[in-house]
Scaffold this motif. Structure first.
Motif, mmCIF file in Angstrom:
data_model
loop_
_atom_site.group_PDB
_atom_site.id
_atom_site.type_symbol
_atom_site.label_atom_id
_atom_site.label_comp_id
_atom_site.label_asym_id
_atom_site.label_seq_id
_atom_site.Cartn_x
_atom_site.Cartn_y
_atom_site.Cartn_z
ATOM 1 N N ARG A 54 -2.296 7.559 -9.353
ATOM 2 C CA ARG A 54 -3.724 7.726 -9.007
ATOM 3 C C ARG A 54 -4.316 8.918 -9.745
ATOM 4 N NH1 ARG A 54 -2.484 5.829 -3.638
ATOM 5 N NH2 ARG A 54 -3.419 3.783 -3.463
ATOM 6 N N ASP A 55 -3.528 10.005 -9.863
ATOM 7 C CA ASP A 55 -4.015 11.210 -10.550
ATOM 8 C C ASP A 55 -4.172 10.990 -12.047
ATOM 9 O OD1 ASP A 55 -4.031 12.523 -8.115
ATOM 10 O OD2 ASP A 55 -2.162 13.632 -8.492
ATOM 11 N N GLN B 237 5.771 6.718 -2.777
ATOM 12 C CA GLN B 237 4.483 7.324 -2.435
ATOM 13 C C GLN B 237 4.125 8.412 -3.444
ATOM 14 O OE1 GLN B 237 4.826 8.616 1.649
ATOM 15 N NE2 GLN B 237 4.433 6.554 2.458
ATOM 16 N N GLN B 238 5.116 9.215 -3.835
ATOM 17 C CA GLN B 238 4.878 10.269 -4.837
ATOM 18 C C GLN B 238 4.467 9.658 -6.176
ATOM 19 O OE1 GLN B 238 8.445 12.653 -4.951
ATOM 20 N NE2 GLN B 238 7.882 13.801 -3.108
ATOM 21 N N THR C 165 0.855 -1.196 0.000
ATOM 22 C CA THR C 165 0.000 0.000 0.000
ATOM 23 C C THR C 165 0.886 1.239 0.000
ATOM 24 O OG1 THR C 165 -0.046 0.165 2.400
ATOM 25 C CG2 THR C 165 -1.768 -1.216 1.345
ATOM 26 N N ARG C 166 0.280 2.387 -0.206
ATOM 27 C CA ARG C 166 1.010 3.652 -0.206
ATOM 28 C C ARG C 166 1.776 3.833 1.103
ATOM 29 N NH1 ARG C 166 1.203 8.807 1.262
ATOM 30 N NH2 ARG C 166 1.685 10.400 -0.313
ATOM 31 N N GLU C 167 1.165 3.481 2.199
ATOM 32 C CA GLU C 167 1.773 3.666 3.512
ATOM 33 C C GLU C 167 2.966 2.737 3.743
ATOM 34 O OE1 GLU C 167 -1.646 3.241 3.002
ATOM 35 O OE2 GLU C 167 -1.879 5.426 3.032
ATOM 36 N N VAL D 51 -3.507 2.686 -8.676
ATOM 37 C CA VAL D 51 -2.146 2.166 -8.783
ATOM 38 C C VAL D 51 -2.263 0.696 -9.166
ATOM 39 C CG1 VAL D 51 0.024 1.706 -7.590
ATOM 40 C CG2 VAL D 51 -1.289 3.774 -7.029
ATOM 41 N N PHE E 29 3.007 6.707 -6.569
ATOM 42 C CA PHE E 29 1.645 6.193 -6.370
ATOM 43 C C PHE E 29 0.633 7.327 -6.542
ATOM 44 C CE2 PHE E 29 1.842 2.041 -3.665
ATOM 45 C CZ PHE E 29 2.874 1.543 -4.442
ATOM 46 N N ASP E 30 0.924 8.493 -5.943
ATOM 47 C CA ASP E 30 0.009 9.639 -6.037
ATOM 48 C C ASP E 30 -0.161 10.081 -7.493
ATOM 49 O OD1 ASP E 30 -0.186 9.543 -3.268
ATOM 50 O OD2 ASP E 30 1.152 11.259 -2.944
ATOM 51 N N LYS E 31 0.936 10.125 -8.218
ATOM 52 C CA LYS E 31 0.889 10.540 -9.629
ATOM 53 C C LYS E 31 0.096 9.512 -10.452
ATOM 54 C CE LYS E 31 3.741 12.135 -13.433
ATOM 55 N NZ LYS E 31 5.077 12.350 -13.958
#
Length: 182
Positions: free
Chosen positions: A24-25, A17-18, A8-10, A30, A20-22
């Protein structure tokens, strides 16, 4: 048997994590296979750089390579993902199945590419002379050949990671190819 839980992201480092965020955007989620790269602190970024590098090949040509290599390697995950991506790039379901078999009768240039990719992948890096000749006769250049091999390598990495981890496929399953001449 070792089971691989999708991180997971955590559970990943700040750099991942960055990413993963990109993802998702841009993609909306992911993908499990991408998340699996994040077991390593740098592999996901390295892989995405390889996958998104500047290329002499068009998106459709890269999808032909992805589909053929994934079929030869029987990668359920990559076949599912690239069936969806192939449709987004304009291929029909029937064309995708034909491409997976190493042919593209609907386009002479893509047909030579699919046949070459199947040949070099099956022959473990050593294409038959006729396959290479047909690739060049179809209009591909030596620069294109290098890019074709780069994409083959990219896809083999993903095929192997999924083969070893067997993380859940989070794309609609690809149809079974009835006639596999692999």
């Amino acid at each position: 048997m070792t089971t691989f839980k999708v991180p997971t992201r955590e559970e990943v480092n700040p750099s991942n994590q960055q990413i993963f965020d990109k993802l998702r955007d841009t993609v909306g989620f992911v993908p499990n296979l991408y998340a699996t790269y994040a077991y390593n602190d740098t592999a996901l970024g390295d892989y995405l750089n390889l996958q998104n590098r500047k290329s002499t090949l068009k998106a459709k040509e890269r999808e032909v390579i992805n589909l053929v290599v994934s079929q030869v390697n029987e990668c359920e995950y990559c076949l599912a993902a690239h069936t969806a991506i192939g449709k987004m790039n304009g291929f029909t379901s029937e064309q995708i199945l034909e491409i997976r078999s190493g042919k593209a009768s609907f386009d002479n240039k893509l047909d030579a590419l699919a046949a070459f990719v199947k040949n070099i992948t099956l022959n473990r890096s050593k294409p038959a002379p006729h396959a290479l000749e047909k690739l060049f006769e179809a209009g591909y250049t030596k620069a294109n050949l290098v890019d074709v091999i780069m994409v083959i390598g990219d896809k083999i990495i993903s095929n192997f990671i999924h083969g070893a981890t067997q993380v859940a496929v989070d794309f609609p399953a690809a149809p079974v190819l009835e006639e596999v001449n692999v």
